[in-house]
Design a protein around this motif. Structure first.
Motif, PDB file in Angstrom:
ATOM      1  N   ASP A   1       0.787  -1.205   0.113  1.00  0.00           N
ATOM      2  CA  ASP A   1      -0.032   0.087   0.036  1.00  0.00           C
ATOM      3  C   ASP A   1       0.857   1.052   0.045  1.00  0.00           C
ATOM      4  OD1 ASP A   1      -2.748  -1.147  -0.081  1.00  0.00           O
ATOM      5  OD2 ASP A   1      -2.493  -1.677   2.123  1.00  0.00           O
ATOM      6  N   ILE A   2       0.380   2.203  -1.011  1.00  0.00           N
ATOM      7  CA  ILE A   2       1.407   3.116  -1.018  1.00  0.00           C
ATOM      8  C   ILE A   2       0.422   4.537  -0.736  1.00  0.00           C
ATOM      9  CG2 ILE A   2       2.860   4.769  -2.611  1.00  0.00           C
ATOM     10  CD1 ILE A   2       3.086   1.942  -4.485  1.00  0.00           C
ATOM     11  N   VAL A   3       0.989   5.603   0.139  1.00  0.00           N
ATOM     12  CA  VAL A   3       0.168   6.589   0.780  1.00  0.00           C
ATOM     13  C   VAL A   3       0.910   7.871   0.330  1.00  0.00           C
ATOM     14  CG1 VAL A   3      -0.402   7.951   2.823  1.00  0.00           C
ATOM     15  CG2 VAL A   3      -0.677   5.539   2.592  1.00  0.00           C
ATOM     16  N   GLU A   4       0.189   8.633  -0.246  1.00  0.00           N
ATOM     17  CA  GLU A   4       1.085   9.845  -1.008  1.00  0.00           C
ATOM     18  C   GLU A   4      -0.217  11.016  -1.021  1.00  0.00           C
ATOM     19  OE1 GLU A   4       2.666  12.948  -1.859  1.00  0.00           O
ATOM     20  OE2 GLU A   4       4.227  11.088  -1.576  1.00  0.00           O
ATOM     21  N   ALA A   5       0.035  12.070  -0.100  1.00  0.00           N
ATOM     22  CA  ALA A   5      -1.207  13.082  -0.524  1.00  0.00           C
ATOM     23  C   ALA A   5      -1.041  14.115  -1.281  1.00  0.00           C
ATOM     24  CB  ALA A   5      -0.928  13.949   1.349  1.00  0.00           C
ATOM     25  N   ASN A   6       0.266  14.238  -2.134  1.00  0.00           N
ATOM     26  CA  ASN A   6       0.401  15.330  -2.931  1.00  0.00           C
ATOM     27  C   ASN A   6      -0.237  14.624  -4.442  1.00  0.00           C
ATOM     28  OD1 ASN A   6       1.655  16.360  -5.554  1.00  0.00           O
ATOM     29  ND2 ASN A   6       2.978  17.510  -4.112  1.00  0.00           N
ATOM     30  N   PRO A   7      -1.250  15.375  -4.815  1.00  0.00           N
ATOM     31  CA  PRO A   7      -1.989  14.691  -5.940  1.00  0.00           C
ATOM     32  C   PRO A   7      -1.163  14.413  -7.150  1.00  0.00           C
ATOM     33  CG  PRO A   7      -2.785  17.041  -5.595  1.00  0.00           C
ATOM     34  CD  PRO A   7      -1.976  16.487  -4.616  1.00  0.00           C
ATOM     35  N   ARG A   8      -0.253  15.266  -7.716  1.00  0.00           N
ATOM     36  CA  ARG A   8       0.533  15.172  -8.687  1.00  0.00           C
ATOM     37  C   ARG A   8       1.629  13.909  -8.557  1.00  0.00           C
ATOM     38  NH1 ARG A   8      -0.915  20.109  -7.783  1.00  0.00           N
ATOM     39  NH2 ARG A   8       0.504  20.248  -6.077  1.00  0.00           N
ATOM     40  N   PHE A   9       1.939  13.708  -7.335  1.00  0.00           N
ATOM     41  CA  PHE A   9       2.911  12.708  -7.043  1.00  0.00           C
ATOM     42  C   PHE A   9       1.861  11.386  -7.224  1.00  0.00           C
ATOM     43  CE2 PHE A   9       6.328  15.156  -4.282  1.00  0.00           C
ATOM     44  CZ  PHE A   9       6.920  15.313  -5.343  1.00  0.00           C
ATOM     45  N   ALA A  10       0.738  11.351  -6.508  1.00  0.00           N
ATOM     46  CA  ALA A  10       0.041  10.328  -6.567  1.00  0.00           C
ATOM     47  C   ALA A  10      -0.245   9.725  -7.693  1.00  0.00           C
ATOM     48  CB  ALA A  10      -1.255  10.578  -5.728  1.00  0.00           C
ATOM     49  N   ALA A  11      -0.728  10.810  -8.970  1.00  0.00           N
ATOM     50  CA  ALA A  11      -0.908  10.426 -10.147  1.00  0.00           C
ATOM     51  C   ALA A  11       0.163   9.757 -10.881  1.00  0.00           C
ATOM     52  CB  ALA A  11      -1.403  11.694 -11.089  1.00  0.00           C
ATOM     53  N   GLN A  12       1.443  10.059 -10.433  1.00  0.00           N
ATOM     54  CA  GLN A  12       2.705   9.581 -11.252  1.00  0.00           C
ATOM     55  C   GLN A  12       2.947   8.205 -10.591  1.00  0.00           C
ATOM     56  OE1 GLN A  12       5.984  12.025 -11.959  1.00  0.00           O
ATOM     57  NE2 GLN A  12       7.511  10.494 -11.133  1.00  0.00           N
ATOM     58  N   LEU A  13       2.688   7.941  -9.439  1.00  0.00           N
ATOM     59  CA  LEU A  13       2.728   6.706  -8.798  1.00  0.00           C
ATOM     60  C   LEU A  13       1.785   5.786  -9.465  1.00  0.00           C
ATOM     61  CD1 LEU A  13       3.046   8.011  -4.975  1.00  0.00           C
ATOM     62  CD2 LEU A  13       4.829   6.640  -6.324  1.00  0.00           C
ATOM     63  N   ARG A  14       0.691   6.083  -9.599  1.00  0.00           N
ATOM     64  CA  ARG A  14      -0.333   5.084 -10.328  1.00  0.00           C
ATOM     65  C   ARG A  14       0.016   4.642 -11.607  1.00  0.00           C
ATOM     66  NH1 ARG A  14      -3.938   9.165  -8.359  1.00  0.00           N
ATOM     67  NH2 ARG A  14      -5.040   8.460  -6.540  1.00  0.00           N
TER      68      ARG A  14
END
Length: 241
Positions: free
Chosen positions: A86-99
């Motif tokens: 499970d990966i938790v990232e609050a920054n939406p731009r980072f989260a999109a890159q992680l997806r």
């Protein structure tokens, strides 16, 4: 204590892109981004060592504050069959890159679904899952002391008894802030150091220095005791004295 060091290497295009993205996000909000460059390979390896150390058994792993994913890239190949990340990232731009990273990672094609990205804060993560390893990339020294206390308590709550939390702290940040920051900021940083020192005294199993990173960093491993929550809280209270 061991030192981690690697020789200089050519930086691939992905790492160059990650660095530019980090610079942009740091300019937006250094408090939540916490650095001006993503973690290097040596630091990622030190942070993920508790996963490798447990061999081929299935693990539940949580990564918090993944940023552009340099530690995620080190974690995924280490996941044995049946493991979960499970990966938790609050920054939406980072989260999109992680997806995008997860969707296109070749090691995940046969077992899609075992890795999930959660765009949230770890204090707000809605899960009943307990983890064998938690890898934290959060810039804890940038937060208020009470917020650091809440995050650390949450980490211990999310760990299985005997589970390991691994996180890093840059070298020399307290001295640098003492020289350049306001008195209030220096006091805040010192108070965060005191919170972390109490957890280290109560739960640390090791500390390593990673010189081959920008900037160099200490990596800490903390372990949740195989005892009751009440005994763990008593141990932490004694460490604060």
């Amino acid at each position: 204590m061991d030192d981690w060091c690697t020789s200089p290497e050519r930086v691939p295009a992905q790492r160059q892109a990650d660095r530019w993205m980090f610079l942009i996000e740091a300019a937006r909000d250094l408090r939540t981004t916490g650095a001006i460059a993503p973690s290097g390979r040596a630091l990622a390896r030190a942070l993920t060592d508790p996963v490798r150390a447990q061999g081929s058994r299935p693990l539940a792993v949580l990564e918090v504050g993944a940023g552009t994913g340099p530690v995620t890239r080190a974690l995924i190949p280490q996941l044995s069959r049946g493991s979960r990340l499970d990966i938790v990232e609050a920054n939406p731009r980072f989260a999109a890159q992680l997806r995008r990273l997860v969707a296109g990672h070749p090691d995940l094609v046969p077992t899609s679904g075992r890795v999930r990205v959660h765009e949230t804060f770890v204090e707000e993560l809605d899960t009943d899952q307990r983890y064998d390893v938690i890898v934290s990339g959060l810039p804890l020294t940038n937060f208020a002391p009470d917020q650091v206390e809440r995050i650390m308590a949450r980490y211990l709550d999310l760990l299985h008894p005997g589970g390991t939390l691994t996180y890093f702290a840059y070298l020399g940040t307290r001295r640098a802030r003492a020289l350049t920051a306001s008195r209030a900021e220096a006091r805040r940083h010192a108070a965060v150091d005191e919170v972390m020192a109490a957890y280290q005294r109560a739960h640390a199993t090791g500390r390593w220095t990673v010189w081959a990173n920008l900037p160099p960093a200490h990596v800490w491993h903390l372990r949740r005791p195989r005892v009751s929550a009440q005994s763990s809280e008593r141990r932490l209270a004694e460490a604060r004295r």
